[in-house]
Scaffold this motif. Structure first.
Motif, PDB file in Angstrom:
ATOM      1  N   GLU A  16       0.842  -1.188   0.000  1.00  0.00           N
ATOM      2  CA  GLU A  16       0.000   0.000   0.000  1.00  0.00           C
ATOM      3  C   GLU A  16       0.878   1.239   0.000  1.00  0.00           C
ATOM      4  OE1 GLU A  16      -1.864   1.025   3.955  1.00  0.00           O
ATOM      5  OE2 GLU A  16      -1.303  -1.059   4.380  1.00  0.00           O
ATOM      6  N   VAL A  17       0.233   2.377  -0.119  1.00  0.00           N
ATOM      7  CA  VAL A  17       0.942   3.652  -0.101  1.00  0.00           C
ATOM      8  C   VAL A  17       0.533   4.398   1.157  1.00  0.00           C
ATOM      9  CG1 VAL A  17       1.308   5.861  -1.262  1.00  0.00           C
ATOM     10  CG2 VAL A  17       1.080   3.769  -2.615  1.00  0.00           C
ATOM     11  N   VAL A  18       1.528   4.793   1.972  1.00  0.00           N
ATOM     12  CA  VAL A  18       1.266   5.540   3.201  1.00  0.00           C
ATOM     13  C   VAL A  18       1.664   6.992   2.969  1.00  0.00           C
ATOM     14  CG1 VAL A  18       1.846   5.798   5.636  1.00  0.00           C
ATOM     15  CG2 VAL A  18       1.657   3.510   4.635  1.00  0.00           C
ATOM     16  N   ALA A  19       0.709   7.894   3.140  1.00  0.00           N
ATOM     17  CA  ALA A  19       0.952   9.317   2.942  1.00  0.00           C
ATOM     18  C   ALA A  19       0.971  10.030   4.292  1.00  0.00           C
ATOM     19  CB  ALA A  19      -0.127   9.920   2.045  1.00  0.00           C
ATOM     20  N   ALA A  20       1.396  11.281   4.280  1.00  0.00           N
ATOM     21  CA  ALA A  20       1.371  12.089   5.503  1.00  0.00           C
ATOM     22  C   ALA A  20      -0.063  12.229   5.989  1.00  0.00           C
ATOM     23  CB  ALA A  20       1.981  13.463   5.237  1.00  0.00           C
ATOM     24  N   VAL A  21      -0.275  12.178   7.295  1.00  0.00           N
ATOM     25  CA  VAL A  21      -1.632  12.164   7.843  1.00  0.00           C
ATOM     26  C   VAL A  21      -2.280  13.541   7.834  1.00  0.00           C
ATOM     27  CG1 VAL A  21      -1.162  10.165   9.287  1.00  0.00           C
ATOM     28  CG2 VAL A  21      -0.807  12.466  10.222  1.00  0.00           C
ATOM     29  N   LEU A  22      -1.496  14.604   7.623  1.00  0.00           N
ATOM     30  CA  LEU A  22      -2.040  15.951   7.514  1.00  0.00           C
ATOM     31  C   LEU A  22      -1.872  16.441   6.080  1.00  0.00           C
ATOM     32  CD1 LEU A  22      -0.724  17.618  10.806  1.00  0.00           C
ATOM     33  CD2 LEU A  22      -2.945  16.542  10.380  1.00  0.00           C
ATOM     34  N   PRO A  23      -2.779  17.294   5.606  1.00  0.00           N
ATOM     35  CA  PRO A  23      -2.691  17.775   4.218  1.00  0.00           C
ATOM     36  C   PRO A  23      -1.372  18.491   3.943  1.00  0.00           C
ATOM     37  CG  PRO A  23      -4.812  18.345   5.207  1.00  0.00           C
ATOM     38  CD  PRO A  23      -3.942  17.843   6.320  1.00  0.00           C
ATOM     39  N   VAL A  24      -0.863  18.312   2.728  1.00  0.00           N
ATOM     40  CA  VAL A  24       0.366  18.964   2.292  1.00  0.00           C
ATOM     41  C   VAL A  24       0.045  19.815   1.077  1.00  0.00           C
ATOM     42  CG1 VAL A  24       2.688  18.629   1.348  1.00  0.00           C
ATOM     43  CG2 VAL A  24       1.851  17.127   3.163  1.00  0.00           C
ATOM     44  N   THR A  25       0.353  21.112   1.157  1.00  0.00           N
ATOM     45  CA  THR A  25       0.169  21.977  -0.002  1.00  0.00           C
ATOM     46  C   THR A  25       1.221  21.639  -1.042  1.00  0.00           C
ATOM     47  OG1 THR A  25      -0.682  23.763   1.398  1.00  0.00           O
ATOM     48  CG2 THR A  25       0.095  24.358  -0.808  1.00  0.00           C
ATOM     49  N   GLU A  26       0.781  21.254  -2.220  1.00  0.00           N
ATOM     50  CA  GLU A  26       1.732  20.828  -3.241  1.00  0.00           C
ATOM     51  C   GLU A  26       2.679  21.967  -3.606  1.00  0.00           C
ATOM     52  OE1 GLU A  26       1.490  19.459  -7.871  1.00  0.00           O
ATOM     53  OE2 GLU A  26       0.278  18.303  -6.426  1.00  0.00           O
ATOM     54  N   HIS A  27       3.965  21.659  -3.602  1.00  0.00           N
ATOM     55  CA  HIS A  27       4.961  22.662  -3.951  1.00  0.00           C
ATOM     56  C   HIS A  27       6.219  21.963  -4.458  1.00  0.00           C
ATOM     57  CE1 HIS A  27       6.028  21.482   0.171  1.00  0.00           C
ATOM     58  NE2 HIS A  27       7.250  21.879  -0.099  1.00  0.00           N
ATOM     59  N   ARG A  28       7.079  22.729  -5.078  1.00  0.00           N
ATOM     60  CA  ARG A  28       8.356  22.205  -5.569  1.00  0.00           C
ATOM     61  C   ARG A  28       9.483  22.739  -4.700  1.00  0.00           C
ATOM     62  NH1 ARG A  28       8.889  20.446 -11.618  1.00  0.00           N
ATOM     63  NH2 ARG A  28       6.746  19.837 -12.084  1.00  0.00           N
ATOM     64  N   LEU A  29      10.473  21.891  -4.502  1.00  0.00           N
ATOM     65  CA  LEU A  29      11.636  22.257  -3.708  1.00  0.00           C
ATOM     66  C   LEU A  29      12.883  21.979  -4.535  1.00  0.00           C
ATOM     67  CD1 LEU A  29      12.838  23.101  -0.908  1.00  0.00           C
ATOM     68  CD2 LEU A  29      12.908  20.660  -0.361  1.00  0.00           C
TER      69      LEU A  29
END
Length: 460
Positions: A16-29
């Motif tokens: 499965e895929v585990v993502a961060a439990v809080l929303p992340v604003t999509e951005h580039r680094l």
């Protein structure tokens, strides 16, 4: 208990895929200039636990919960590497998530032949990363043992940075056990105090080129453009390939090595000197060359502030020494240790790292790499090896809630012809070292034959 002969069958139960439990604003680094010196290589790490807990369902739930919470602090690890308009890699922080595999192996931990990790660990307990920045596998063993393995993209982070993430993941998982009373619950937000404890710095402004840029000419001898490798490899790659081995060196032998090298030399420098001399002694032709590279962490060089210690990314340089086989054979260990020390000292300055950043800027967008990684065995070259210190590898602190591991190691069969060696502390905290070595078979055989009292094959 003895080692298990032959291969180990590992059965994948779920993926499965585990993502961060809080929303992340999509951005580039953007990647820093020091990140751009790393080719797309994946590094493996694994930890072995004699007892992962009696309730495997709860254990898996807590580990995944802790992972989702840790990714709140480390969003780059839940993202992807993409290309910018110049064709250079950069991070897309989109919370794609981390591939997480649950597996089972019907063997006991103590039956694993960890001395031969290419056979027992690679692609079995340390997953092959297919997507994203990091992949994780948790494997249940017969009679309660557990192996946690990770593979991460070296372009995104060095060992210092990944260590911070691993500690955060373990601490958050352990905290969940105490809060949840061993019951299965929906994913919870991470403890705010833990977020403040582990939040890393992504300030690329800490590593920016100067205007005007400048660098020491010595950097031209340490680094090269990847496009120039073809001219150095006209003979093509050698037919043989490197093998991985894991050894255990006793605290007593390490202290003895340091005494033989001179007490002004560190244990790491003393070990590196011994390895360099042994590799030279394995050669038959005294005119051939042996190169020894040392991985230097530049965080203390660039800043004394806590923000640099918490900086997430690559802050590495790899200076190297080059000597003839005959010279290394004739020199006492103390003088070879002096050569290693001089090699390290050449790179542990702020000016070196600032100059390296400027050197990369001057060549962008042409990709570059450490010159020692391009070495090939030839009529003039015996061997090249890079030694990286894993003394800060937090093996004994990797407690997910069921106790600290009984073993931990990096696993980096990177695919080139330059060797790679990583000494790190034993999980037992008794002063012994665990040493991962990736070298040609004949060099491994020689090291074991000439110094069996030092390089002892690891046995559980």
């Amino acid at each position: 208990m003895g080692s298990l002969e032959g291969g180990v069958a590992v059965v994948v139960k779920t993926t499965e895929v585990v993502a961060a439990v809080l929303p992340v604003t999509e951005h580039r680094l953007a990647m820093s200039n020091l990140d751009l010196l790393l080719p797309p290589l994946d590094v493996g790490i694994f930890f072995c636990y004699d007892d992962g807990g009696k309730n495997n369902e709860v254990m898996m739930s807590m580990v995944k919960k802790g992972l989702g919470q840790a990714l709140v602090c480390f969003p780059v690890l839940a993202g992807e590497v993409v290309q910018n308009s110049e064709g250079e890699p950069e991070m897309l922080c989109n919370n794609r998530g981390v591939d997480f595999v649950e597996a089972f192996a019907d063997v006991e931990l103590r039956e694993l032949d960890l001395y031969n990790p290419d056979e027992s660990v690679d692609a079995k307990f340390v997953p092959i990363k297919k997507h994203g920045v990091i992949s994780i596998q948790v494997t249940e063993m017969r009679h309660g043992g557990v192996v946690i393995g990770c593979s991460f993209d070296h372009r995104v982070a060095d060992a210092h940075s990944i260590n911070k993430f691993l500690l955060a993941w373990a601490d958050m998982t352990r905290s969940n056990y105490s809060r949840a009373d061993n019951s299965i619950e929906p994913l919870l937000s991470p403890d705010e105090s833990l977020i403040n404890k582990f939040i890393p710095s992504y300030r690329r402004s800490l590593i920016v080129p100067r205007e005007p840029g400048r660098h020491d000419p010595a950097i031209d001898n340490m680094y090269m453009l990847i496009k120039d490798i073809a001219s150095n490899a006209a003979e093509g790659p050698p037919s043989c390939h490197l093998q991985s081995r894991i050894y255990q060196i006793s605290a007593e032998q390490i202290k003895l090595l340091q005494a033989q090298s001179g007490l002004k030399r560190t244990k790491f420098e003393s070990f590196s000197a011994l390895l360099w001399k042994l590799l030279a002694q394995a050669a038959k032709e005294d005119k051939k060359r042996c190169k020894l590279g040392i991985v230097v962490n530049g965080r203390n060089c660039l800043s004394k502030s806590a923000s640099m210690d918490n900086y997430f990314g690559n802050v590495l340089s790899v200076p190297y020494g080059d000597a003839s086989v005959g010279e290394l054979k004739s020199l006492p260990l103390s003088e070879i240790a002096n050569l290693v020390h001089a090699c390290v000292e050449s790179a542990v300055t702020e000016e070196h790292f600032r100059g390296l950043v400027d050197w990369v800027e001057n060549h962008r967008p042409q990709p570059a790499m450490c010159r020692i990684y391009s070495c090939l065995p030839s009529d003039t070259e015996e061997v090249a090896v890079v030694v990286s210190s894993g003394q800060r590898f937090p093996v004994s602190k990797m407690d997910f809630g069921w106790g600290r591991p009984s073993f931990g190691s990096y696993h980096f069969p990177w695919g080139g012809t330059t060797g790679y060696v990583m000494p790190m502390p034993s999980a037992t905290d008794d002063g012994d070292w665990i040493v991962y070595m990736h070298l040609f078979q004949r060099h491994l055989d020689f090291v074991e034959k000439e110094a069996p009292h030092i390089f002892r094959p690891f046995v559980y």
